[in-house]
Motif scaffolding. Structure first.
Motif, PDB file in Angstrom:
ATOM      1  N   ARG A  95       0.833  -1.213   0.000  1.00  0.00           N
ATOM      2  CA  ARG A  95       0.000   0.000   0.000  1.00  0.00           C
ATOM      3  C   ARG A  95       0.863   1.256   0.000  1.00  0.00           C
ATOM      4  N   ARG A  96       1.894   1.270   0.848  1.00  0.00           N
ATOM      5  CA  ARG A  96       2.782   2.430   0.910  1.00  0.00           C
ATOM      6  C   ARG A  96       3.482   2.662  -0.421  1.00  0.00           C
ATOM      7  N   ILE A  98       2.564   1.799  -3.444  1.00  0.00           N
ATOM      8  CA  ILE A  98       1.634   2.315  -4.451  1.00  0.00           C
ATOM      9  C   ILE A  98       1.254   3.760  -4.131  1.00  0.00           C
ATOM     10  N   ALA A  99       1.014   4.049  -2.854  1.00  0.00           N
ATOM     11  CA  ALA A  99       0.685   5.421  -2.454  1.00  0.00           C
ATOM     12  C   ALA A  99       1.823   6.376  -2.811  1.00  0.00           C
ATOM     13  N   ARG A 100       3.049   5.903  -2.692  1.00  0.00           N
ATOM     14  CA  ARG A 100       4.201   6.739  -3.074  1.00  0.00           C
ATOM     15  C   ARG A 100       4.099   7.170  -4.536  1.00  0.00           C
ATOM     16  N   ASN A 138      -6.761   0.616  -1.441  1.00  0.00           N
ATOM     17  CA  ASN A 138      -6.420   1.167  -0.133  1.00  0.00           C
ATOM     18  C   ASN A 138      -5.369   2.264  -0.236  1.00  0.00           C
ATOM     19  N   ALA A 139      -4.501   2.154  -1.231  1.00  0.00           N
ATOM     20  CA  ALA A 139      -3.523   3.213  -1.447  1.00  0.00           C
ATOM     21  C   ALA A 139      -4.202   4.492  -1.936  1.00  0.00           C
ATOM     22  N   ASP A 143      -4.825   6.000   1.902  1.00  0.00           N
ATOM     23  CA  ASP A 143      -3.406   6.253   2.144  1.00  0.00           C
ATOM     24  C   ASP A 143      -2.837   7.480   1.427  1.00  0.00           C
ATOM     25  N   ALA A 144      -3.047   7.562   0.097  1.00  0.00           N
ATOM     26  CA  ALA A 144      -2.369   8.612  -0.661  1.00  0.00           C
ATOM     27  C   ALA A 144      -2.821  10.008  -0.262  1.00  0.00           C
ATOM     28  N   HIS A 150       1.601   6.512   6.337  1.00  0.00           N
ATOM     29  CA  HIS A 150       2.964   6.357   5.825  1.00  0.00           C
ATOM     30  C   HIS A 150       3.700   7.696   5.898  1.00  0.00           C
TER      31      HIS A 150
END
Length: 237
Positions: A95-96, A98-100, A138-139, A143-144, A150
């Protein structure tokens, strides 16, 4: 088809997933001036039935095949996260990561595989596909867009939160929108032909592709002779 986004991110589990699912739509977007980025969670090193190469050789080959395929539909930026093929899980690390990329690309639209199993299309519901879809959703949310998620992305990498307004889901049940890819079908075929290690004889695959895309077009109510790719559109609140 919906308006063309200025920037789009396509998140998939393996090399060739994007080309089977949405390469025609991507060709439409890039032709209209969109910037599209591909993100593959794995290198696809477990793909194929032959054991004549080791995993690192297969992964390198499939990365190069994906870059060539992406170029056929106007995508220059292809990224790989390097997670193990066949063992993908929707972890916080995935997830982190992909969020990046979401924060880097800042897309208006993200294309993801369905996290739902489709009992009418088991190959589309590969466990890696579902894991990539779950992690990508979820990213996207939360998250994003969440500065507290993150925190290293913001505080150590300087990546500000980004709220993706829309996700297009492929390979799942209940599609509700379709891209008419009739004019760019040959570019989709050319992209798939680049995956020589997986596709084999593209001349055998092309008639099946045309049949699938024609069935999609009929479901969409498009005229006979048209070809389409299906999606489920999800607006993010």
């Amino acid at each position: 088809m919906a308006d063309v986004p200025e920037r789009a991110l396509v998140v998939m589990a393996h090399p060739d997933d994007a080309d089977f699912s949405c390469a025609g739509t991507v060709a439409l977007w890039t032709r209209a001036g969109a910037e599209v980025v591909y993100l593959m969670a794995t290198d696809g090193e477990a793909g194929g039935d032959e054991l004549t190469m080791d995993s690192s050789e297969i992964g390198a080959m499939r990365r190069e095949e994906q870059r060539r395929a992406a170029a056929e539909v106007g995508v220059e930026d292809v990224r790989f996260l390097g997670y193990p093929d066949g063992r993908l899980e929707p972890t916080l690390d995935l997830r982190r990561d992909i969020a990046r990329v979401i924060r880097q690309v800042r897309p208006q639209r993200v294309v993801v595989p369905s996290p739902e199993r489709d009992w009418d299309s088991i190959p589309a519901s590969h466990p890696d596909h579902m894991a990539a879809g779950e992690a990508a959703m979820n990213a996207v949310f939360p998250d994003a867009r969440n500065p507290h998620a993150h925190r290293e992305l913001l505080h150590e990498e300087g990546l500000a939160p980004w709220a993706v307004p829309e996700v297009w889901v492929v390979g799942g049940p209940r599609p509700d929108q379709y891209s008419d890819i009739t004019d760019v079908f040959e570019r989709k075929v050319a992209a798939l032909a680049a995956h020589k290690s997986q596709v084999g004889d593209i001349a055998e695959l092309e008639p099946m592709l045309r049949e699938w895309m024609a069935a999609n077009a009929a479901e969409a109510g498009l005229p006979e002779g048209h070809l389409a790719e299906p999606f489920r559109g999800v607006r993010i609140g």
